[in-house]
Design a protein around this motif. Structure first.
Motif, mmCIF file in Angstrom:
data_model
loop_
_atom_site.group_PDB
_atom_site.id
_atom_site.type_symbol
_atom_site.label_atom_id
_atom_site.label_comp_id
_atom_site.label_asym_id
_atom_site.label_seq_id
_atom_site.Cartn_x
_atom_site.Cartn_y
_atom_site.Cartn_z
ATOM 1 N N ARG A 145 5.225 -34.079 -17.375
ATOM 2 C CA ARG A 145 6.135 -34.487 -16.295
ATOM 3 C C ARG A 145 7.208 -33.417 -16.060
ATOM 4 O O ARG A 145 7.634 -33.173 -14.958
ATOM 5 C CB ARG A 145 6.790 -35.822 -16.677
ATOM 6 C CG ARG A 145 7.448 -36.533 -15.524
ATOM 7 C CD ARG A 145 8.027 -37.910 -15.927
ATOM 8 N NE ARG A 145 7.213 -38.651 -16.866
ATOM 9 C CZ ARG A 145 7.635 -39.069 -18.083
ATOM 10 N NH1 ARG A 145 8.860 -38.794 -18.510
ATOM 11 N NH2 ARG A 145 6.833 -39.739 -18.863
ATOM 12 N N GLU A 146 7.615 -32.751 -17.116
ATOM 13 C CA GLU A 146 8.700 -31.772 -16.988
ATOM 14 C C GLU A 146 8.207 -30.370 -16.628
ATOM 15 O O GLU A 146 9.011 -29.456 -16.482
ATOM 16 C CB GLU A 146 9.520 -31.725 -18.281
ATOM 17 C CG GLU A 146 10.158 -33.054 -18.664
ATOM 18 C CD GLU A 146 11.045 -33.637 -17.567
ATOM 19 O OE1 GLU A 146 11.568 -32.865 -16.733
ATOM 20 O OE2 GLU A 146 11.205 -34.873 -17.546
ATOM 21 N N GLY A 147 6.890 -30.190 -16.551
ATOM 22 C CA GLY A 147 6.389 -28.887 -16.061
ATOM 23 C C GLY A 147 5.679 -28.019 -17.083
ATOM 24 O O GLY A 147 5.346 -26.871 -16.775
ATOM 25 N N ALA A 148 5.453 -28.533 -18.299
ATOM 26 C CA ALA A 148 4.665 -27.735 -19.252
ATOM 27 C C ALA A 148 3.226 -27.651 -18.748
ATOM 28 O O ALA A 148 2.761 -28.533 -18.021
ATOM 29 C CB ALA A 148 4.688 -28.368 -20.635
ATOM 30 N N ARG A 149 2.528 -26.587 -19.116
ATOM 31 C CA ARG A 149 1.129 -26.398 -18.699
ATOM 32 C C ARG A 149 0.168 -26.589 -19.849
ATOM 33 O O ARG A 149 -1.010 -26.823 -19.657
ATOM 34 C CB ARG A 149 0.944 -24.951 -18.227
ATOM 35 C CG ARG A 149 1.755 -24.592 -17.049
ATOM 36 C CD ARG A 149 1.009 -24.996 -15.841
ATOM 37 N NE ARG A 149 1.618 -24.452 -14.667
ATOM 38 C CZ ARG A 149 1.359 -24.901 -13.473
ATOM 39 N NH1 ARG A 149 0.519 -25.892 -13.309
ATOM 40 N NH2 ARG A 149 1.933 -24.363 -12.440
#
Ligand code: PEP
Ligand code: MN
Length: 338
Positions: free
Chosen positions: A119-123
């Motif tokens: 949700r926070e943008g980690a891949r």
């Protein structure tokens, strides 16, 4: 030695040079850049005349590389390498965030953490299943069931997965579950492992040994590249110094130095680099400002009860805050965060 072909050199000319180098006793590695094809010639041969190569058709320049690493050297790929794995590009404009617990512990744990970091943008989701612990009495990891949990959580959330491979006999097992094989600091000089990873066709995240110089790190990368596996990402994770307030000393200067010496992408691990969660966000911010291509960050939904490295694992809301800050810092240095 590196042979830079002229812009527009034909395939026949390239092939002819390759053949010549092979006849001279070199192993040849080809890098096809946007403008130039570059040939890396490696091998033990010392007495040769570079003019023999310079005069061949289509050759622009022959450069002898004095550094002991050749394929890892920036000269081999002056434009830099972007490692592409499962649609994620490491070494491009995006600062790629890899996050997750130190160790895979349970399905509930992996679900909670994967959902949050995604949700926070980690891949990329991290999680160790085989743990190199200083003490044999510490938690050693869940093994294959842990890899399964990592894979399932990553797939549910559209993340890639990275996990540590501790020795060469584990490569085929890890290969089935993860997108990136991590070589831990303690194994940076496990040359059997590195040689076997050179034969693998899987991205490798190579961590700097805790007492290793940058040259030693690049020579370890060279083992993998020389085997024909060019999907290598370097990782600065802190080195051992006389300072013991922090667990290790995160060598931020290694980021610009390695960028200059090598074409390989480099990520920073501020979690192992500091060992204390309150010090992780400032060092993560510094690493991005210094030009890191990515971060490896330990995050846990309940760090106080983590089975390993709880003290350096961020609480979920700290990770949220860090990602907000990175979204401000990255554009200032011409990058972005996913
Ligand atoms: C890890 O990533 O959990 C780990 C053990 O890292 P390092 O090899 O850098 O100590
Ligand atoms: Mn850890």
């Amino acid at each position: 030695m590196v042979v830079v072909m002229q812009e527009g050199a034909t395939d026949d000319q390239v092939q002819h040079v390759v053949q010549h180098l092979v006849e001279m006793g070199f192993d040849v590695h080809r890098s096809t850049g946007v403008r130039h094809t570059v040939l890396g010639a490696v091998g033990a041969k010392l007495d040769f005349d570079t003019r023999d190569i310079e005069l061949l058709d289509g050759v622009r320049e022959v450069i002898r590389i004095s550094a002991p690493y050749k394929l890892a050297s920036r000269t081999f790929r002056p434009e830099g390498t972007v490692v592409e794995v499962g649609g994620v590009r490491i070494g491009g404009d995006e600062v790629v965030v890899m996050a997750g617990p130190c160790s895979v512990e349970s399905a509930e744990q992996m679900e909670a953490i994967a959902a949050h970091v995604k949700r926070e943008g980690a891949r990329i989701l991290r999680g160790g299943a085989f743990k190199p612990r200083t003490s044999p009495y510490s938690f050693q990891g869940l093994g294959e069931p842990g890899l399964q949990l990592l894979r399932e959580a990553a797939d549910r959330h559209g993340l890639l997965a990275v996990s540590e491979v501790m020795d060469h006999t584990q490569i085929s097992l890890l290969d089935r579950y993860v997108d990136i094989l991590q070589v831990g600091a303690r194994n940076m000089q496990n040359y059997n492992l590195l040689r076997e990873l050179g034969k693998a066709r899987k991205t490798v995240l190579l961590k700097r040994g805790m007492s290793s110089t940058m040259e030693e790190l690049l020579l370890s990368a060279e083992y993998i590249l020389a085997g024909g596996n060019y999907q290598v990402i370097l990782c600065e994770r802190g080195i051992r110094t006389f300072e013991n307030y922090t667990r290790n000393t995160l060598d931020i200067a290694a980021i610009p130095v390695l960028k200059k010496l090598s074409h390989l992408p480099i990520v920073a691990d501020p979690s192992h680099g500091t060992g204390r969660r309150d010090k992780v966000p400032p060092m993560a911010r510094a690493a991005v400002a210094a030009g890191a291509d990515g971060l490896l960050v330990e995050v846990h939904h309940d760090p106080e009860h983590a089975l390993s490295d709880g003290a350096q694992s961020l609480f979920p809301d700290q990770f949220t805050q860090l990602m907000k800050e990175l979204r401000i810092i990255a554009p200032a240095v011409g990058r972005r965060v996913g």
